[in-house]
Design a protein around this motif. Sequence first.
Motif, PDB file in Angstrom:
ATOM      1  N   GLY A  63       0.797  -1.221   0.000  1.00  0.00           N
ATOM      2  CA  GLY A  63       0.000   0.000   0.000  1.00  0.00           C
ATOM      3  C   GLY A  63       0.827   1.267   0.000  1.00  0.00           C
ATOM      4  O   GLY A  63       0.314   2.358   0.160  1.00  0.00           O
ATOM      5  N   ASP A 124       2.376   8.105  14.195  1.00  0.00           N
ATOM      6  CA  ASP A 124       2.657   9.112  13.180  1.00  0.00           C
ATOM      7  C   ASP A 124       4.108   9.492  13.384  1.00  0.00           C
ATOM      8  O   ASP A 124       4.549   9.691  14.527  1.00  0.00           O
ATOM      9  CB  ASP A 124       1.794  10.358  13.376  1.00  0.00           C
ATOM     10  N   HIS A 133       5.243  10.157   7.798  1.00  0.00           N
ATOM     11  CA  HIS A 133       5.248   8.707   7.606  1.00  0.00           C
ATOM     12  C   HIS A 133       4.420   8.079   8.703  1.00  0.00           C
ATOM     13  O   HIS A 133       4.152   8.690   9.725  1.00  0.00           O
ATOM     14  CB  HIS A 133       6.670   8.139   7.686  1.00  0.00           C
ATOM     15  N   THR A 134       4.064   6.853   8.486  1.00  0.00           N
ATOM     16  CA  THR A 134       3.430   6.034   9.507  1.00  0.00           C
ATOM     17  C   THR A 134       4.469   5.012   9.946  1.00  0.00           C
ATOM     18  O   THR A 134       5.293   4.575   9.137  1.00  0.00           O
ATOM     19  CB  THR A 134       2.195   5.305   8.931  1.00  0.00           C
ATOM     20  N   ARG A 154       4.854   5.272   3.840  1.00  0.00           N
ATOM     21  CA  ARG A 154       3.702   6.129   3.563  1.00  0.00           C
ATOM     22  C   ARG A 154       2.400   5.343   3.454  1.00  0.00           C
ATOM     23  O   ARG A 154       1.380   5.892   3.079  1.00  0.00           O
ATOM     24  CB  ARG A 154       3.939   6.926   2.296  1.00  0.00           C
ATOM     25  N   ALA A 155       2.431   4.067   3.761  1.00  0.00           N
ATOM     26  CA  ALA A 155       1.219   3.246   3.710  1.00  0.00           C
ATOM     27  C   ALA A 155       0.324   3.564   4.899  1.00  0.00           C
ATOM     28  O   ALA A 155       0.766   4.098   5.907  1.00  0.00           O
ATOM     29  CB  ALA A 155       1.598   1.765   3.717  1.00  0.00           C
ATOM     30  N   HIS A 156      -0.942   3.190   4.782  1.00  0.00           N
ATOM     31  CA  HIS A 156      -1.884   3.333   5.890  1.00  0.00           C
ATOM     32  C   HIS A 156      -1.458   2.387   7.008  1.00  0.00           C
ATOM     33  O   HIS A 156      -0.998   1.271   6.762  1.00  0.00           O
ATOM     34  CB  HIS A 156      -3.299   3.000   5.404  1.00  0.00           C
ATOM     35  N   ALA A 157      -1.618   2.796   8.243  1.00  0.00           N
ATOM     36  CA  ALA A 157      -1.142   2.018   9.398  1.00  0.00           C
ATOM     37  C   ALA A 157      -1.691   0.599   9.406  1.00  0.00           C
ATOM     38  O   ALA A 157      -0.956  -0.360   9.643  1.00  0.00           O
ATOM     39  CB  ALA A 157      -1.504   2.725  10.702  1.00  0.00           C
ATOM     40  N   ARG A 158      -2.975   0.431   9.140  1.00  0.00           N
ATOM     41  CA  ARG A 158      -3.579  -0.902   9.190  1.00  0.00           C
ATOM     42  C   ARG A 158      -2.986  -1.820   8.111  1.00  0.00           C
ATOM     43  O   ARG A 158      -2.683  -2.974   8.361  1.00  0.00           O
ATOM     44  CB  ARG A 158      -5.092  -0.783   9.024  1.00  0.00           C
ATOM     45  N   GLU A 159      -2.807  -1.289   6.916  1.00  0.00           N
ATOM     46  CA  GLU A 159      -2.246  -2.084   5.824  1.00  0.00           C
ATOM     47  C   GLU A 159      -0.773  -2.409   6.078  1.00  0.00           C
ATOM     48  O   GLU A 159      -0.308  -3.522   5.839  1.00  0.00           O
ATOM     49  CB  GLU A 159      -2.410  -1.339   4.497  1.00  0.00           C
TER      50      GLU A 159
END
Length: 184
Positions: A63, A124, A133-134, A154-159
Amino acid sequence: MRRWPVIAFAIVALSALSGAAAYQHAAPRQHEGNGAWQEIAWPFPRDGWPAGKAFRCGVAACGGEVELYVRPKMGFCNCDRGVTDDDEVDRVVDLDLMSEHFAPLAPGQMVRLADMPGRIRAYDLKMPNGSPHTAIGVAVSRRCDLLVALAHGRAHAREMQRAALAFLATSEMTRWMTAAMEGR
């Protein structure tokens, strides 16, 4: 007669240089069952702990571009409790190697890696160049020893968490983590 040592030395030197060039340009190693993750060089300077393993995952599989760093910290854990709270995760997962500016997104959760209990937490992270970034921090323990993993990108935290945990659960990584915790 004196030419033979010079010729032999030249052949050995050229062979060594050719081998070094081939090694440097070889494709990064991909890991079993998950070709999305490629091993990269450990990017951090030496500190009080040994270097670990570093990996990169591409946009399609994770992601966003994600890097993952995993290493043992022997003798660094509370021998009686292990990793039981978020404050400890914040202290030990090497976020400070990435940036001094990080903030938890939510309380952490319990997790198991390679049969070791611990906690996972999302953050974050503001990189030194100012880009957001995450990060996902994982700290697990066995006896008085700690294993930490940090994913960021840079992906979403859950992914990112899903992709990192799936990779860390592969048999190859489980074997490596177990061996690293046994000092091998």
